[in-house]
Design a protein around this motif. Sequence first.
Motif, PDB file in Angstrom:
ATOM      1  N   ALA A 135      41.961  48.460  46.981  1.00 52.37           N
ATOM      2  CA  ALA A 135      42.246  48.024  45.611  1.00 52.37           C
ATOM      3  C   ALA A 135      43.491  47.134  45.594  1.00 52.37           C
ATOM      4  N   MET A 136      44.512  47.522  46.342  1.00 54.78           N
ATOM      5  CA  MET A 136      45.734  46.718  46.415  1.00 54.78           C
ATOM      6  C   MET A 136      45.431  45.351  47.038  1.00 54.78           C
ATOM      7  N   ASP A 137      44.603  45.358  48.077  1.00 54.07           N
ATOM      8  CA  ASP A 137      44.246  44.133  48.785  1.00 54.07           C
ATOM      9  C   ASP A 137      43.508  43.152  47.876  1.00 54.07           C
ATOM     10  N   ARG A 138      42.763  43.655  46.916  1.00 52.71           N
ATOM     11  CA  ARG A 138      42.036  42.779  45.988  1.00 52.71           C
ATOM     12  C   ARG A 138      42.876  42.408  44.764  1.00 52.71           C
ATOM     13  N   LEU A 139      43.836  43.268  44.423  1.00 54.34           N
ATOM     14  CA  LEU A 139      44.667  42.995  43.249  1.00 54.34           C
ATOM     15  C   LEU A 139      45.669  41.869  43.497  1.00 54.34           C
ATOM     16  N   GLU A 140      46.307  41.876  44.657  1.00 55.49           N
ATOM     17  CA  GLU A 140      47.388  40.910  44.893  1.00 55.49           C
ATOM     18  C   GLU A 140      46.938  39.462  44.705  1.00 55.49           C
ATOM     19  N   PRO A 141      45.827  39.015  45.322  1.00 51.91           N
ATOM     20  CA  PRO A 141      45.416  37.617  45.111  1.00 51.91           C
ATOM     21  C   PRO A 141      45.036  37.314  43.653  1.00 51.91           C
ATOM     22  N   LEU A 142      44.542  38.321  42.942  1.00 51.65           N
ATOM     23  CA  LEU A 142      44.241  38.138  41.524  1.00 51.65           C
ATOM     24  C   LEU A 142      45.527  37.820  40.757  1.00 51.65           C
ATOM     25  N   LEU A 143      46.575  38.589  41.031  1.00 47.34           N
ATOM     26  CA  LEU A 143      47.867  38.345  40.390  1.00 47.34           C
ATOM     27  C   LEU A 143      48.413  36.970  40.769  1.00 47.34           C
ATOM     28  N   GLN A 144      48.222  36.585  42.030  1.00 53.43           N
ATOM     29  CA  GLN A 144      48.704  35.274  42.477  1.00 53.43           C
ATOM     30  C   GLN A 144      47.960  34.141  41.776  1.00 53.43           C
ATOM     31  N   ASN A 145      46.635  34.247  41.729  1.00 49.76           N
ATOM     32  CA  ASN A 145      45.848  33.176  41.114  1.00 49.76           C
ATOM     33  C   ASN A 145      46.135  33.039  39.628  1.00 49.76           C
ATOM     34  N   THR A 146      46.353  34.166  38.944  1.00 47.14           N
ATOM     35  CA  THR A 146      46.666  34.066  37.514  1.00 47.14           C
ATOM     36  C   THR A 146      48.065  33.477  37.303  1.00 47.14           C
ATOM     37  N   SER A 147      48.980  33.714  38.238  1.00 49.02           N
ATOM     38  CA  SER A 147      50.327  33.152  38.105  1.00 49.02           C
ATOM     39  C   SER A 147      50.358  31.662  38.448  1.00 49.02           C
ATOM     40  N   ILE A 170      38.177  47.224  43.047  1.00 51.73           N
ATOM     41  CA  ILE A 170      39.440  47.833  42.608  1.00 51.73           C
ATOM     42  C   ILE A 170      39.160  49.144  41.881  1.00 51.73           C
ATOM     43  N   ASP A 171      38.075  49.191  41.121  1.00 52.15           N
ATOM     44  CA  ASP A 171      37.710  50.377  40.344  1.00 52.15           C
ATOM     45  C   ASP A 171      37.542  51.619  41.220  1.00 52.15           C
ATOM     46  N   GLU A 172      37.107  51.444  42.456  1.00 51.64           N
ATOM     47  CA  GLU A 172      36.917  52.586  43.361  1.00 51.64           C
ATOM     48  C   GLU A 172      38.242  53.255  43.711  1.00 51.64           C
ATOM     49  N   GLY A 173      39.323  52.476  43.702  1.00 56.16           N
ATOM     50  CA  GLY A 173      40.639  53.019  44.018  1.00 56.16           C
ATOM     51  C   GLY A 173      41.452  53.405  42.800  1.00 56.16           C
ATOM     52  N   SER A 174      41.241  52.659  41.709  1.00 51.81           N
ATOM     53  CA  SER A 174      42.004  52.928  40.490  1.00 51.81           C
ATOM     54  C   SER A 174      41.297  52.344  39.269  1.00 51.81           C
ATOM     55  N   ARG A 175      40.796  53.218  38.429  1.00 56.79           N
ATOM     56  CA  ARG A 175      40.161  52.766  37.194  1.00 56.79           C
ATOM     57  C   ARG A 175      41.193  52.094  36.274  1.00 56.79           C
ATOM     58  N   THR A 176      42.391  52.651  36.241  1.00 55.57           N
ATOM     59  CA  THR A 176      43.460  52.093  35.404  1.00 55.57           C
ATOM     60  C   THR A 176      43.784  50.662  35.811  1.00 55.57           C
ATOM     61  N   ILE A 177      43.947  50.443  37.107  1.00 59.64           N
ATOM     62  CA  ILE A 177      44.271  49.097  37.594  1.00 59.64           C
ATOM     63  C   ILE A 177      43.068  48.171  37.407  1.00 59.64           C
ATOM     64  N   TRP A 178      41.847  48.702  37.565  1.00 60.73           N
ATOM     65  CA  TRP A 178      40.665  47.871  37.338  1.00 60.73           C
ATOM     66  C   TRP A 178      40.594  47.421  35.877  1.00 60.73           C
ATOM     67  N   ASP A 179      40.896  48.309  34.944  1.00 60.07           N
ATOM     68  CA  ASP A 179      40.901  47.927  33.529  1.00 60.07           C
ATOM     69  C   ASP A 179      41.881  46.772  33.303  1.00 60.07           C
ATOM     70  N   PHE A 180      43.047  46.875  33.924  1.00 59.18           N
ATOM     71  CA  PHE A 180      44.059  45.819  33.830  1.00 59.18           C
ATOM     72  C   PHE A 180      43.540  44.525  34.472  1.00 59.18           C
ATOM     73  N   ALA A 181      42.940  44.653  35.664  1.00 61.28           N
ATOM     74  CA  ALA A 181      42.435  43.486  36.399  1.00 61.28           C
ATOM     75  C   ALA A 181      41.303  42.804  35.639  1.00 61.28           C
ATOM     76  N   GLU A 182      40.423  43.601  35.073  1.00 62.42           N
ATOM     77  CA  GLU A 182      39.293  43.050  34.317  1.00 62.42           C
ATOM     78  C   GLU A 182      39.793  42.233  33.125  1.00 62.42           C
ATOM     79  N   LYS A 183      40.830  42.734  32.458  1.00 61.95           N
ATOM     80  CA  LYS A 183      41.428  41.991  31.344  1.00 61.95           C
ATOM     81  C   LYS A 183      42.028  40.664  31.837  1.00 61.95           C
ATOM     82  N   LEU A 184      42.688  40.710  33.000  1.00 58.32           N
ATOM     83  CA  LEU A 184      43.260  39.483  33.569  1.00 58.32           C
ATOM     84  C   LEU A 184      42.172  38.452  33.863  1.00 58.32           C
ATOM     85  N   ILE A 185      41.059  38.924  34.388  1.00 57.86           N
ATOM     86  CA  ILE A 185      39.948  38.023  34.701  1.00 57.86           C
ATOM     87  C   ILE A 185      39.409  37.399  33.410  1.00 57.86           C
TER      88      ILE A 185
END
Length: 196
Positions: A135-147, A170-185
């Motif tokens: 989940a962390m490995d998939r979140l970091e590039p998402l944060l980078q691309n949005t920035s 990401i949802d498999e590791g953290s539903r909370t972080i996936w909810d955040f990531a989905e909103k970012l997308i």
Amino acid sequence: MDLKNLQQQIDFIKEIDKVKYIQRKTKLFNSDRNENDAEHSWHLAMMAIILAEHSNEPIDILKVVKMVLIHDIVEIDAGDTFIYDTQKNHTNTDEERLAAKRIFGLLPQKQAEGLIEIWEEFEAGLTHEAKFARAMDRLEPLLQNTSNNGGTWNEFDIKYSKVYDKKKIIDEGSRTIWDFAEKLIDESVEKGILKK
């Protein structure tokens, strides 16, 4: 003192310095400089420590940190495969397995076996720790691309469906972080930095 073990450990430490030279497609936050694998792995380790409370399940954070620090070491031999690459599949390959055996094999046998086991666990993605690390490995590039106003999404013409498909793990590791990531997308689509 076991000088043979020490020499093997030093040889491994020297070898993994090469991780600093492996350039990734994603760029640093608010920057046009590409990130390297060492920076990526360090950032994931910090993210895992800071975000551990959001894991779906209780996790051994030391194991997660080990996973994210070593998961890309195989790229010294196998190279970095862009997650959206259309020519080469971004999954564990025989090439990466050979790289893991060679590079971790520089260490004394017990340490080598332990790191290979942790690397394999990350790749399989079945344990709570592996799911959170991935989940962390998939979140970091998402944060980078949005920035970076779409960053590599725009550079390589990556569409919403591909981003969503690759990030939903990401949802498999953290539903909370996936909810955040989905909103970012979704916000990225609304801003026009990610195309449907």
